[in-house]
Design an enzyme around this catalytic site. Structure first.
Site, mmCIF file in Angstrom:
data_model
loop_
_atom_site.group_PDB
_atom_site.id
_atom_site.type_symbol
_atom_site.label_atom_id
_atom_site.label_comp_id
_atom_site.label_asym_id
_atom_site.label_seq_id
_atom_site.Cartn_x
_atom_site.Cartn_y
_atom_site.Cartn_z
ATOM 1 N N GLU A 1 -18.810 95.506 29.949
ATOM 2 C CA GLU A 1 -18.658 96.919 30.280
ATOM 3 C C GLU A 1 -19.999 97.645 30.259
ATOM 4 O O GLU A 1 -20.172 98.664 30.940
ATOM 5 C CB GLU A 1 -17.686 97.570 29.298
ATOM 6 C CG GLU A 1 -16.283 96.975 29.359
ATOM 7 C CD GLU A 1 -15.394 97.428 28.215
ATOM 8 O OE1 GLU A 1 -14.165 97.498 28.423
ATOM 9 O OE2 GLU A 1 -15.920 97.697 27.116
ATOM 10 N N ASP B 1 -5.961 95.049 33.365
ATOM 11 C CA ASP B 1 -4.735 94.285 33.153
ATOM 12 C C ASP B 1 -3.553 95.228 33.083
ATOM 13 O O ASP B 1 -3.691 96.377 32.640
ATOM 14 C CB ASP B 1 -4.816 93.493 31.845
ATOM 15 C CG ASP B 1 -5.907 92.449 31.853
ATOM 16 O OD1 ASP B 1 -5.617 91.325 32.274
ATOM 17 O OD2 ASP B 1 -7.040 92.782 31.464
#
Length: 247
Positions: free
Chosen positions: A22, A214
């Site tokens: 990230e 997800d």
């Protein structure tokens, strides 16, 4: 410890992520301003964001996963940046609402805990005793986020609403209970609400912008996973646009 940062970082924007995947897109979009350094398990990257002739100091913080890691890293960052212009939570999240798809970007309007339960004592589910039931995003940052979303050119739909965070992963096995308790919630992760709690308690402007990597409980015809680096890059693109949007 303040000597670790240049003087202009006293009013830097703090951008906090959990994972190296990230952090990577932010490192590509910014320039180094001083040496990177670590404190405990957290890594700190003093950067500058250069756009349209202006330079904005940004302290990128990689905390590692979890509420305690996130809170500890932000507390350390606030010891380095005395008057932060804003605190932003970025990176990836699990999509919770049935209308969410992988690759979407969720901008948090309010935040609460997935697994805090003191309802036996009259508190709301998600509320830590003695603390607010929900932590609100900064109104000015929400306005900047909406303006940034108007010029966002990446993929994925931008959504606004409730974000959850807790100490457990929400999966297809336990998503039903979470959705019943928080039918309006869009996403869940393991850091954001802890960061919001710290910022609200200190009256600091806070917002979370996360890409959905997800789905906690996908329908049969939905894609349920997208690689974290792809989704994190979308979050980073919108976050940097937000930072460059005038308040």
């Amino acid at each position: 410890m303040n000597s670790l940062l240049p003087q202009e970082f006293a009013t830097a924007v703090i951008v906090q992520v959990a994972m190296d995947e990230e952090a990577a897109p932010f490192l590509e979009l910014t320039e180094p301003a001083a040496d990177d350094f670590g404190v405990g398990v957290a890594q700190f990257y003093p950067r500058t964001l250069n756009t349209a002739g202006t330079t904005q100091p940004v302290l990128l913080v990689r905390s590692k996963i979890g509420l305690v890691n996130a809170a500890t890293a932000l507390t350390t960052a606030l010891g380095l940046v005395s008057h932060p212009a804003a605190v932003l939570s970025a990176g990836t999240a699990g999509g919770l609402h049935t209308s969410i798809n992988v690759g979407d970007i969720v901008i948090g309007a309010d935040y609460t805990y997935t697994d805090a339960d003191a309802t036996a004592f009259g508190y709301e589910y998600g509320q830590v005793p003695g603390m607010p039931a929900r932590y609100q995003a900064s109104e000015s940052l929400l306005e900047q986020a909406r303006a940034a979303a108007q010029v966002y050119t990446g993929e994925g739909q931008v959504r606004y609403g409730t974000m959850l965070a807790g100490g457990s992963f929400v999966t297809a096995h336990n998503v039903k209970d979470t959705r019943e308790i928080f039918p309006e919630a869009l996403s869940t992760d393991m850091e954001t609400t802890a960061l919001a709690q710290i910022c609200v308690s200190r009256d600091l402007p806070f917002i979370s912008v996360r890409g959905v990597s997800d789905l906690c409980g996908p329908a049969a015809d939905q894609d349920f996973h997208m690689d974290a680096p792809i989704v994190a890059a979308r979050s980073a693109q919108l976050v940097t646009a937000l930072i460059n949007t005038p308040a």
